[in-house]
Enzyme design. Sequence first.
Site, PDB file in Angstrom:
ATOM      1  N   TYR A  24       0.839  -1.259   0.264  1.00 14.44           N
ATOM      2  CA  TYR A  24      -0.071   0.059  -0.024  1.00 14.44           C
ATOM      3  C   TYR A  24       0.873   1.247   0.017  1.00 14.44           C
ATOM      4  O   TYR A  24       1.876   1.325   0.620  1.00 14.44           O
ATOM      5  CB  TYR A  24      -0.762   0.014   1.164  1.00 14.44           C
ATOM      6  CG  TYR A  24      -1.795   1.186   1.471  1.00 14.44           C
ATOM      7  CD1 TYR A  24      -3.006   1.257   0.784  1.00 14.44           C
ATOM      8  CD2 TYR A  24      -1.503   2.202   2.298  1.00 14.44           C
ATOM      9  CE1 TYR A  24      -3.513   2.609   0.752  1.00 14.44           C
ATOM     10  CE2 TYR A  24      -2.163   3.424   2.626  1.00 14.44           C
ATOM     11  CZ  TYR A  24      -3.297   3.550   1.743  1.00 14.44           C
ATOM     12  OH  TYR A  24      -4.161   4.567   1.905  1.00 14.44           O
ATOM     13  N   ASP A  72       9.348   2.933  -0.972  1.00 17.70           N
ATOM     14  CA  ASP A  72       8.247   3.453  -0.124  1.00 17.70           C
ATOM     15  C   ASP A  72       8.822   2.792   1.363  1.00 17.70           C
ATOM     16  O   ASP A  72       8.416   1.898   1.777  1.00 17.70           O
ATOM     17  CB  ASP A  72       7.198   2.857  -0.500  1.00 17.70           C
ATOM     18  CG  ASP A  72       5.947   3.579   0.442  1.00 17.70           C
ATOM     19  OD1 ASP A  72       6.398   4.129   1.520  1.00 17.70           O
ATOM     20  OD2 ASP A  72       4.688   3.290   0.135  1.00 17.70           O
ATOM     21  N   LYS A 119       5.663   9.182   8.754  1.00 19.04           N
ATOM     22  CA  LYS A 119       5.553   8.767  10.122  1.00 19.04           C
ATOM     23  C   LYS A 119       6.798   8.936  11.141  1.00 19.04           C
ATOM     24  O   LYS A 119       6.551  10.057  11.931  1.00 19.04           O
ATOM     25  CB  LYS A 119       5.554   6.943  10.184  1.00 19.04           C
ATOM     26  CG  LYS A 119       4.360   6.614   9.041  1.00 19.04           C
ATOM     27  CD  LYS A 119       3.729   5.450   9.387  1.00 19.04           C
ATOM     28  CE  LYS A 119       2.777   4.925   8.178  1.00 19.04           C
ATOM     29  NZ  LYS A 119       1.380   5.264   8.565  1.00 19.04           N
TER      30      LYS A 119
END
Length: 426
Positions: free
Chosen positions: A143, A238, A266
Amino acid sequence: MTDKNDILFARAQKTTPGGVNSPVRAFRSVGGTPRFITRAQGPYFWDAEDQRYIDYIGSWGPAIVGHAHPEVISAVQAAAARGLSFGAPTEGEIEMAEEICKLVPGIEQVRLVSSGTEATMSALRLARGATKRDKIIKFEGCYHGHADSLLVKAGSGLLTFGNPTSAGVPEDFSKHTLVLDYNNSQQLEEVFASIGDQIACIIVEPVAGNMNLIRATQEFIDTMRKLCTAHGSILIFDEVMCGFRVGLHGAQALYGVQADLTCLGKVIGGGLPVAAFGGRADLMGHMAPLGGVYQAGTLSGNPVAVAAGMTTLKIIQQPGFYENLTAQTRKLVDGLSAAAKAAGVTFCADAVGGMFGLYFASEVPGSYAAMMASDKDRFNRFFHLMLDQGVYLAPSAFEAGFVSAQHDDTIIAETIAAAEKAFAQL
Ligand code: HOZ
């Protein structure tokens, strides 16, 4: 209805779709009422009933130093007192860029944005702009945020481009995305042999965290690097989830492979919205205002968010930080595995740095298909048995878990004791 979480959930659903601002929070996968969080400290958070939970999502990764760390909070308070947002550059942004370039292999220049989705979306645009190619490769189960080109599932054949996984994504967009199997190097070789000169980029989570935790094999990563170099395609890691989680220098150091572009998020915001994409200086030179690839944001490099992120980045560089985080996470998964074995439950677990995966399966999955074959119903029962004992795991069998530096031996032992009771009741 007397439970305050139930009351808040009913109220939220009147004005917010599904009552939440991000789907997984709605507990649809595990059933039941989402907990509405009122405060957090260290390894814990508390819900609207003042029930305390040991938190194993850590805001889905950012809370690596523990919630409300005093140094982070005081940096945020000091930055807020100087002004919340300027829409003009600050020295803090330079410091953060310098820190990221120092810590992440392969990043020579970096652009700060506000979310992981923005980072991956912008990296894709850059890869397409730099190569003048449209087609991209992603992998089933990875994702990368909710940009149109990335909400795509596999087509019917190896070389068939993908289908949208969300309503509202035009097929004209998804037709440029090819979705392949994670950890399948042979498939990748075949696709590049056939249309390698049309591929702008591969985007991959080198340690996947969105189909539970799944590690890429070294061979798979090496194959991607080799094929991208040979065909002039851009390799995008990613690392929004795994960056600064699997180790101080991320997955690139773990695998000894440099990506052309890396996406971060994050941890670099320490709980406030900071994300980034960066990489080779020649590629980053295509970004406006230097080049023709456009990207911008009013809150990009926001001074308060950067203060939280920079303080977090300093704390994680303290001696022994990752050794401790890795040891505690390993202690957790080993303890859970031993508890399951003692109860005769088919279960296994894996951990990389401060990320972990729990699987109701006989072996650690290496692909999306293997992960999907795990026992989801059993996970859901386990989730609720743990929640009832004050342990908050990700509310989905297909999400990774996160440990913070504040999860000490007592917390881990308390979690394993709860798991022993839960496994016995499955
Ligand atoms: N993207 C996260 C799941 N992989 C969820 C983020 C959230 O709900 O905060």
